[in-house]
Each structure stands twice: as C-alpha cells, then as structure tokens.
Enzyme design. Structure first.
Site, PDB file in Angstrom:
ATOM      1  N   TYR A 100      23.885  52.387  48.181  1.00 18.72           N
ATOM      2  CA  TYR A 100      22.779  53.401  47.439  1.00 18.72           C
ATOM      3  C   TYR A 100      22.817  52.630  46.516  1.00 18.72           C
ATOM      4  O   TYR A 100      21.485  52.996  45.522  1.00 18.72           O
ATOM      5  CB  TYR A 100      24.041  54.483  46.562  1.00 18.72           C
ATOM      6  CG  TYR A 100      22.729  55.808  45.957  1.00 18.72           C
ATOM      7  CD1 TYR A 100      22.081  56.652  46.428  1.00 18.72           C
ATOM      8  CD2 TYR A 100      22.758  55.653  44.284  1.00 18.72           C
ATOM      9  CE1 TYR A 100      21.590  57.886  45.926  1.00 18.72           C
ATOM     10  CE2 TYR A 100      21.922  56.097  44.268  1.00 18.72           C
ATOM     11  CZ  TYR A 100      21.725  57.015  44.716  1.00 18.72           C
ATOM     12  OH  TYR A 100      20.859  58.081  43.114  1.00 18.72           O
ATOM     13  N   PHE A 115      -9.293  53.612  43.110  1.00 17.01           N
ATOM     14  CA  PHE A 115      -8.635  54.420  44.431  1.00 17.01           C
ATOM     15  C   PHE A 115      -8.643  55.405  43.875  1.00 17.01           C
ATOM     16  O   PHE A 115      -8.500  56.165  43.147  1.00 17.01           O
ATOM     17  CB  PHE A 115      -7.406  53.663  45.685  1.00 17.01           C
ATOM     18  CG  PHE A 115      -7.102  54.861  46.502  1.00 17.01           C
ATOM     19  CD1 PHE A 115      -8.297  54.745  47.882  1.00 17.01           C
ATOM     20  CD2 PHE A 115      -6.542  55.627  47.147  1.00 17.01           C
ATOM     21  CE1 PHE A 115      -8.278  55.249  49.004  1.00 17.01           C
ATOM     22  CE2 PHE A 115      -5.524  56.209  48.221  1.00 17.01           C
ATOM     23  CZ  PHE A 115      -7.341  55.720  48.882  1.00 17.01           C
ATOM     24  N   ASP A 116      -8.996  56.476  45.359  1.00 19.89           N
ATOM     25  CA  ASP A 116      -8.617  58.349  45.151  1.00 19.89           C
ATOM     26  C   ASP A 116      -7.781  58.601  44.336  1.00 19.89           C
ATOM     27  O   ASP A 116      -7.582  59.297  43.197  1.00 19.89           O
ATOM     28  CB  ASP A 116      -9.472  59.151  45.854  1.00 19.89           C
ATOM     29  CG  ASP A 116      -9.113  59.366  47.426  1.00 19.89           C
ATOM     30  OD1 ASP A 116      -7.871  58.786  47.313  1.00 19.89           O
ATOM     31  OD2 ASP A 116      -9.243  59.122  48.538  1.00 19.89           O
ATOM     32  N   ASP A 159      -4.137  46.450  40.662  1.00 18.43           N
ATOM     33  CA  ASP A 159      -4.220  47.574  42.142  1.00 18.43           C
ATOM     34  C   ASP A 159      -4.175  46.216  43.307  1.00 18.43           C
ATOM     35  O   ASP A 159      -5.312  46.524  43.854  1.00 18.43           O
ATOM     36  CB  ASP A 159      -5.084  48.777  42.491  1.00 18.43           C
ATOM     37  CG  ASP A 159      -4.675  49.351  44.040  1.00 18.43           C
ATOM     38  OD1 ASP A 159      -3.788  48.597  44.709  1.00 18.43           O
ATOM     39  OD2 ASP A 159      -5.321  50.439  43.964  1.00 18.43           O
ATOM     40  N   ALA A 167      -2.686  46.152  46.702  1.00 18.00           N
ATOM     41  CA  ALA A 167      -2.396  47.090  48.027  1.00 18.00           C
ATOM     42  C   ALA A 167      -3.414  46.049  49.195  1.00 18.00           C
ATOM     43  O   ALA A 167      -2.852  45.586  49.775  1.00 18.00           O
ATOM     44  CB  ALA A 167      -3.395  48.336  48.183  1.00 18.00           C
ATOM     45  N   HIS A 214     -11.129  65.754  50.386  1.00 19.13           N
ATOM     46  CA  HIS A 214     -11.991  65.324  51.962  1.00 19.13           C
ATOM     47  C   HIS A 214     -10.127  65.562  52.960  1.00 19.13           C
ATOM     48  O   HIS A 214     -10.241  65.053  53.741  1.00 19.13           O
ATOM     49  CB  HIS A 214     -11.998  63.886  51.995  1.00 19.13           C
ATOM     50  CG  HIS A 214     -11.148  63.585  50.936  1.00 19.13           C
ATOM     51  ND1 HIS A 214     -11.212  64.015  49.729  1.00 19.13           N
ATOM     52  CD2 HIS A 214     -10.598  62.250  51.410  1.00 19.13           C
ATOM     53  CE1 HIS A 214     -10.220  62.720  49.130  1.00 19.13           C
ATOM     54  NE2 HIS A 214      -9.904  62.140  49.829  1.00 19.13           N
TER      55      HIS A 214
HETATM   56  N1  F0G Z   1      -4.610  51.731  46.049  1.00 17.14           N
HETATM   57  C1  F0G Z   1      -5.537  51.691  46.794  1.00 17.14           C
HETATM   58  C2  F0G Z   1      -6.923  50.654  47.111  1.00 17.14           C
HETATM   59  C3  F0G Z   1      -5.494  52.037  48.600  1.00 17.14           C
HETATM   60  O1  F0G Z   1      -6.361  52.277  49.242  1.00 17.14           O
HETATM   61  C4  F0G Z   1      -4.272  53.205  48.443  1.00 17.14           C
HETATM   62  C5  F0G Z   1      -4.258  53.785  49.731  1.00 17.14           C
HETATM   63  C6  F0G Z   1      -3.971  53.846  47.115  1.00 17.14           C
HETATM   64  C7  F0G Z   1      -3.754  52.626  46.169  1.00 17.14           C
HETATM   65  C8  F0G Z   1      -2.690  54.307  47.521  1.00 17.14           C
HETATM   66  O2  F0G Z   1      -1.654  53.671  48.535  1.00 17.14           O
HETATM   67  O3  F0G Z   1      -1.613  55.489  50.103  1.00 17.14           O
HETATM   68  O4  F0G Z   1       0.834  54.069  50.137  1.00 17.14           O
HETATM   69  O5  F0G Z   1      -0.236  56.052  48.253  1.00 17.14           O
HETATM   70  N2  F0G Z   1      -5.012  53.964  50.303  1.00 17.14           N
HETATM   71  C9  F0G Z   1      -5.199  54.614  51.899  1.00 17.14           C
HETATM   72  C10 F0G Z   1      -5.779  54.333  52.592  1.00 17.14           C
HETATM   73  C11 F0G Z   1      -4.694  55.968  52.009  1.00 17.14           C
HETATM   74  O6  F0G Z   1      -6.716  54.973  53.460  1.00 17.14           O
HETATM   75  O7  F0G Z   1      -7.238  53.761  52.660  1.00 17.14           O
HETATM   76  P1  F0G Z   1      -0.062  54.902  49.064  1.00 17.14           P
END
Ligand code: F0G
Length: 461
Positions: free
Chosen positions: A84, A136-137, A226, A228, A452
């Site tokens: 943990y 991102f959304d 960001d 990702a 969506h």
């Molecule tokens: N930032 C970016 C640029 C992303 O593309 C995503 C997720 C996230 C943050 C959020 O991350 O899914 O781990 O919570 N993108 C996916 C997509 C869902 O299909 O582009 P998450």
C-alpha cells in the site's frame, strides 16, 4: 527560428524502416456479417461508443490504453509490488519519471483526466483563464467544471488542412502575448498539449515551446505541459526541425520538459500502458497541495489509483516510448496510412500527425450539412462497410467551436500490421465510390461538452 520545409523532411517513408518487433501473443478478431453490422449500429443509436468491442474488426477509436505491452513490460508486471505504501514498483516509476522529465515531485494517478482533476482543483477557484495551443476535451471540461475558462490559441496554419507546415500544433505566440497582457492576474498557468490531439495530432516545434516558455516566464506564469504524446512530439522535432536530427528523442524530450514548471500525463499513450497517468512538478508547495487532494480522490501518493504492477509496467513503457526505432515505426505507420488514403483520393488533414490520421469528412461528404454531422455519418459508414471503428472530431465533439468536420483514425501502438491498415484503405475506396449516397444523422439525445460519448442518432433519409 525558421520552420523546416516539410516536403523535404516527411518522416520515414522515403528511407523505409524495419519493423522493430515481432508478435508473441495474438488476439483473434473477426468481421461480423453485413446484416449484423447494420442491426448492431441501429441498436447502438448510431454511436459507436455503444458497440461491444468484439463486434469490431479494426478498432481505431483511440490510441489510449489500447497498445500492446512488450515482453519487458509483462515481465515487470509479474514483479509488481502491491504494498500500500512505499512499494518498490513506485520507486521504479518515480525514478523513470524523474529521469525523463527532470522534475522532482511526482504523483501517480489512474489516468490523465484524474491528473487534470487533482491539479486544477488545487490551482483554480473560479474566474481564471487558461490558454493552450488547444485543450483536450477532458482538460477543457475539468477547467470549466471549476468555473475557469479554457482558451485555445492554435497557430493560424492549423486551420488549413492542406497547408504544408511541419508544426501545426504550435501556439499562436502573438495571441498568447496579447492574452497574457489583457488577462494579467487571471492566468495561473499556460498549457501546451504535445502533440495537439484536437488539431489532428500535430506536433509543436521546439522553437515554439521555447518561445511559449519565455513568454510565460516573462509574465511570471508557469508553463504546464499536457505530455500525453510527448515522445511522438519529440520524434517530430527530431525528424522535422532544422538542427535537431542528430539529437535522440530522449534528449529532446528532456529539453522540452526543462522548459516547463510541470506536466500532466496520460500514460495510456506515450507511457505504453493500458492504464495510468501522473502529475510531475518542480514546486514543492504545489506538490504538497496536490498530494493532499490525491489522497482524497485517488489513493496514497505511492500508488495513486494504480496497482503496483501497473506502475512497474509504466516504468518500462515510458522508457520504450522514447526509443528511436519504436517511434520511427510508430509515426511511420500513421504516415503510411495517411499517404495511401491520399493516393486513393480521400481528403486527409496534411501533414499526418503522430497517433492518428484525420480524414476531412466535410470535404469527402460536402452534400451533408454540419447540422447533420458529416463526420458521424462517415464513422457509421466505416463500420457498415468494413467493421472499422473511428471517432468524430467535429461538430458533434466540439460543438460550435468546430472549424473542420474530421474523423480520427487513431492507431493503437504496436497492435495492427500493414495488412490491417490495407483493409482500412480498401474500405475507404468502397465508401468513396458511393459517397454521394451517404446521408446525415439527426441528434436524438446528448448534450454538453462530453455529449459525443452518450449521444444517440436517427439516420436521415
Ligand atoms: N490529454 C490528452 C491530449 C488526451 O488525448 C487525453 C485522452 C487526455 C489528456 C486524458 O487522458 O484518457 O488518460 O484520462 N485522450 C484519449 C483519446 C481519450 O482518445 O484521445 P485519459
């Protein structure tokens, strides 16, 4: 700094590349018969998020958490330490993130949006403004949920799907400077999304990141990445930016992170994990605030909503994602699909981005008006014609803010071969022949910035 001439620098195709892996574990897939596909689509309300994955032949819905792990990752997973507090797997994860980002303070989260939620709930109290090249959304929705305003400042080239510009993910520097002046005191951070998922997965140049970092610093505002798809972004800098070809992606990534005060990461992309994320920071004070929040909503700071085995697999995946051979194959595969589609007359956003090919449904189906969702009509046609699942990035996802009606074909990492992608090209050829017969859709249910995911439609006749 002058941007590269893209025509001379398109990534891997001219020289060819060797696939840097072979397949050890296989997952059977099959194409349901046409009648069944029609029936399932109707039952799903013409929203492919509602379909069972086993009813899909090629799943290009997302590149998030859908990649294949390497043998080294599976081996690490078996050695995961599920303590943990203070687990060995967390130590490995921490060391890796610190090494890649150069940031001392790291908090694991179960995925990217959890990192967004924890970070922004410690930073925002309402009324703030947060600029980005494009949020991102989920980032947008998290900022809005806390009463602040997300602002997208993409560079002007981004809105032209044909412009031959190598870094369409760049931020508009003049617009950022003007906003920093106008909203002085209301901007707690500037963000950059690497690569820019909302704008066709386009990369941001090192020159642009440096300039944004300088502008933010001059205004006393931290830059938060960001991250990702930071490894794919580093690869594009390596492949396309003058003077960067000799630097390996790992070194470029290290410089990129050095320009920021912190980052939020969905490790389901360039962490090569099926789940996971993190926050990395330079400020100990902000870290402590985020840590307190993390314990409330995610878990103890040495696991943050993940199993020890997930952390162990991510510690390996984050390193693998920065390997040049892997990135060349990955980005080269996306580029191959984009080129083939363009050759058979499908309008694609150009140049191709890092993780997906974005098809311009507005141009492919000009007879379908925006209100009837041409992108979603194409998404449905792809399923009917080839059992392919893609996602709309247009008026349905982005509402009034949509400038283009795009459909994203996101390529999972290390999952599909060229034969799979050839099927995608064949399917598009068949759709193109009958494009004029395709009809739009009427929205029956679904509202808000995340509509969506839950929307339902009826076909127009
Ligand atoms: N930032 C970016 C640029 C992303 O593309 C995503 C997720 C996230 C943050 C959020 O991350 O899914 O781990 O919570 N993108 C996916 C997509 C869902 O299909 O582009 P998450």
């Amino acid at each position: 700094m002058q941007e590269a001439n893209l025509a001379l620098r398109l990534v891997a195709m001219e020289s060819g590349w060797l696939k840097p892996f072979k397949i050890k574990v296989v997952e059977p897939i099959s194409l349901p018969p046409p009648n069944r596909r029609r029936e399932l689509l109707e039952k799903a309300g013409y929203n492919l998020f509602n379909l069972d994955a086993q009813e899909i032949y090629i799943d290009l819905l997302t590149d998030s958490g859908t990649g294949a792990m390497s043998q080294a990752q599976w081996a690490a997973l078996m050695e995961g330490d599920e303590a943990y507090a203070g687990s060995r797997s967390f130590r490995q994860f921490l060391k890796t993130v610190q090494e890649i980002t150069g940031m001392p303070y790291v908090l694991p989260t179960h995925q990217g949006r959890a990192a967004e939620h924890v970070f922004f709930s410690c930073l925002l109290s309402g009324g703030e403004v947060i600029p980005s090249n494009a949020h991102f959304d989920t980032t947008r929705a998290n900022i809005q949920a806390l009463g602040a305003t997300p602002v997208d400042l993409p560079c002007p080239e981004a809105t032209d799907p044909e412009a031959d510009f190598p870094f369409k993910g760049n931020m508009d520097l003049a617009a950022l400077e003007a906003l920093l002046e106008r909203e002085k005191g209301r901007i707690p951070c500037v963000m950059l999304t690497l690569t820019n998922n909302t704008w066709a997965g386009q990369p941001v140049s090192l020159a642009n990141i440096r300039a944004v970092s300088e502008l933010a610093r001059a205004h006393g505002v931290p830059l938060i990445l960001d991250a990702a798809r930071h490894a794919e972004n580093a690869y594009f800098i390596h492949a396309r930016e003058p003077g960067q070809a000799k630097r390996p992606p790992r070194e470029i990534a290290r410089e990129v992170f050095s320009l920021a005060a912190g980052c939020l990461m969905s490790a389901k992309k360039d962490g090569l994990g099926n789940i996971g994320g993190f926050i990395a920071l330079r400020s100990g004070e902000l870290y402590e605030r985020c840590r307190e929040r993390l314990i409330l909503v995610e878990g103890f700071p040495t696991y943050g909503g993940l199993a020890g085995r997930d952390l162990a697999a991510l510690a390996v995946g984050l390193q693998e994602a920065l390997e040049l051979e892997y990135l060349r194959d990955r980005v080269g595969q996306v580029e191959w699909l984009a080129r083939r589609l363009r050759e058979v007359g499908i309008p694609v956003y150009w140049p191709p981005g890092g993780h997906a090919v974005y098809v311009d449904a507005g141009r492919l189906l000009p007879h379908i008006p925006r209100e009837a969702f041409p992108g979603q009509a194409l998404v449905c046609a792809l399923y009917l014609a080839g059992g392919i699942r893609a996602v709309e990035v247009g008026s349905l996802m982005l509402g009034q803010g949509a400038k283009l009606e795009l459909v994203r074909l996101a390529i999972p990492r290390r999952v599909y071969t060229r034969e799979h992608l050839e099927w995608v090209v064949d399917t598009f050829c068949r759709i193109k022949e009958r494009a004029a017969e395709l009809r739009g859709l009427r929205l029956l249910a679904g509202e808000g910035p995340l509509r969506h995911f839950v929307a339902r439609f009826a076909p127009l006749h």
